[in-house]
Design an enzyme around this catalytic site. Structure first.
Site, PDB file in Angstrom:
ATOM      1  N   ASP A 143      -6.183   8.532 -34.456  1.00  0.00           N
ATOM      2  CA  ASP A 143      -7.091   9.517 -35.024  1.00  0.00           C
ATOM      3  C   ASP A 143      -7.476  10.608 -34.022  1.00  0.00           C
ATOM      4  O   ASP A 143      -7.365  10.429 -32.811  1.00  0.00           O
ATOM      5  CB  ASP A 143      -8.390   8.829 -35.468  1.00  0.00           C
ATOM      6  CG  ASP A 143      -8.210   8.017 -36.741  1.00  0.00           C
ATOM      7  OD1 ASP A 143      -7.063   7.824 -37.179  1.00  0.00           O
ATOM      8  OD2 ASP A 143      -9.234   7.564 -37.290  1.00  0.00           O
TER       9      ASP A 143
ATOM     10  N   HIS B  33      -7.172   6.003 -31.019  1.00  0.00           N
ATOM     11  CA  HIS B  33      -7.491   7.430 -30.942  1.00  0.00           C
ATOM     12  C   HIS B  33      -6.599   8.092 -29.905  1.00  0.00           C
ATOM     13  O   HIS B  33      -6.384   7.535 -28.834  1.00  0.00           O
ATOM     14  CB  HIS B  33      -8.954   7.640 -30.559  1.00  0.00           C
ATOM     15  CG  HIS B  33      -9.909   7.216 -31.630  1.00  0.00           C
ATOM     16  ND1 HIS B  33     -10.275   5.906 -31.816  1.00  0.00           N
ATOM     17  CD2 HIS B  33     -10.547   7.928 -32.591  1.00  0.00           C
ATOM     18  CE1 HIS B  33     -11.117   5.834 -32.849  1.00  0.00           C
ATOM     19  NE2 HIS B  33     -11.302   7.052 -33.337  1.00  0.00           N
TER      20      HIS B  33
END
Ligand code: ZN
Length: 240
Positions: free
Chosen positions: A51, A196
């Site tokens: 992400d 992430h």
């Protein structure tokens, strides 16, 4: 634009209360095949998801590691990063990976009007389509922030809501903490793993990634893009 990571500072109670109120609506959306939490549990595949990118430094480092192992992943991009770094998005697609939509500016969704929420999704989809020629079906809410009000908008939107882990959103402001909750030990066939690769120092993710991928492969779990984990839910095996 809101600074990412710090948006929810001091608002944890509001977050958890909203998510708790949203649980019945999220369950209903999952039952309707509109919220995807995991793939088939009898197929040894795992969806790696990254992400908050693309990122000028870490995206290509993640891609290089994935490529080394023949692993595939899905990148949930933030629209304004897409606009700033179109070449990184094209690099993702050229590597055979999938794209997802992670909103335009990574806001706390509880703060948005329905129109603003739709705009956050649609503008990002349009930007991804413009730079990469692909409009992803997957939408992941920043922070997993799903209140009944947010879910009511998503229920009427064509995007497929995509969660992770064991389906329960958690308040994660720091990448290292998010990565910790998804250690391979807690992952099995069909899991969606959240990591992430953007909006901060993701050096820890990059450093840990080879061992994570090797751990999955050692257990016979193939890291794949979301599209390979299961077809989009509405046509997926759950409905068969
Ligand atoms: Zn995020």
């Amino acid at each position: 634009m809101t600074a990412e990571g710090g948006t929810l500072t001091g608002r944890a109670e509001e977050y958890f209360e909203g998510v708790r109120r949203g649980e019945p609506a999220q369950k209903a959306l999952t039952a309707a095949g509109r919220c995807f939490e995991h793939g088939r549990r009898d197929v040894p595949k795992v969806a790696l998801t990254f992400d908050d990118g693309p990122d000028p430094v870490f995206t290509r480092q993640v891609l290089e590691i994935l490529d080394r192992y023949g692993a595939r992943a899905t990148f949930f991009c933030v629209g304004h990063h897409v606009a700033a770094l179109p070449d990184e998005v094209r690099r993702i697609v050229a590597g055979g990976h999938g794209l997802g939509n992670h909103s335009w500016s990574h806001p706390f969704l509880f703060d948005l009007t329905p129109g603003q929420l739709r705009e956050q999704i649609d503008r990002t989809t349009e930007e991804l389509d413009r730079v990469a020629g692909t409009a992803p079906a997957w939408f992941r809410p920043p922070y997993g922030a799903l209140s009944p009000e947010v879910l009511a908008v998503l229920a009427e939107h064509p995007a497929t809501l995509t969660m992770w882990g064991r389906g329960r959103p958690r308040l994660v402001a720091a990448g290292a903490r998010a990565d910790r909750q998804d250690r391979p030990g807690g992952v099995g066939p069909g899991s969606v793993v959240l990591m992430h690769e953007g909006a901060g120092d993701r050096g820890q993710t990059v450093a840990a990634l080879p061992a994570i991928v090797e751990g999955l492969l050692a257990r016979g779990l193939e890291p794949v893009a979301l599209d390979e984990l299961a077809p989009p839910p509405r046509t997926g095996p759950e409905g068969a």
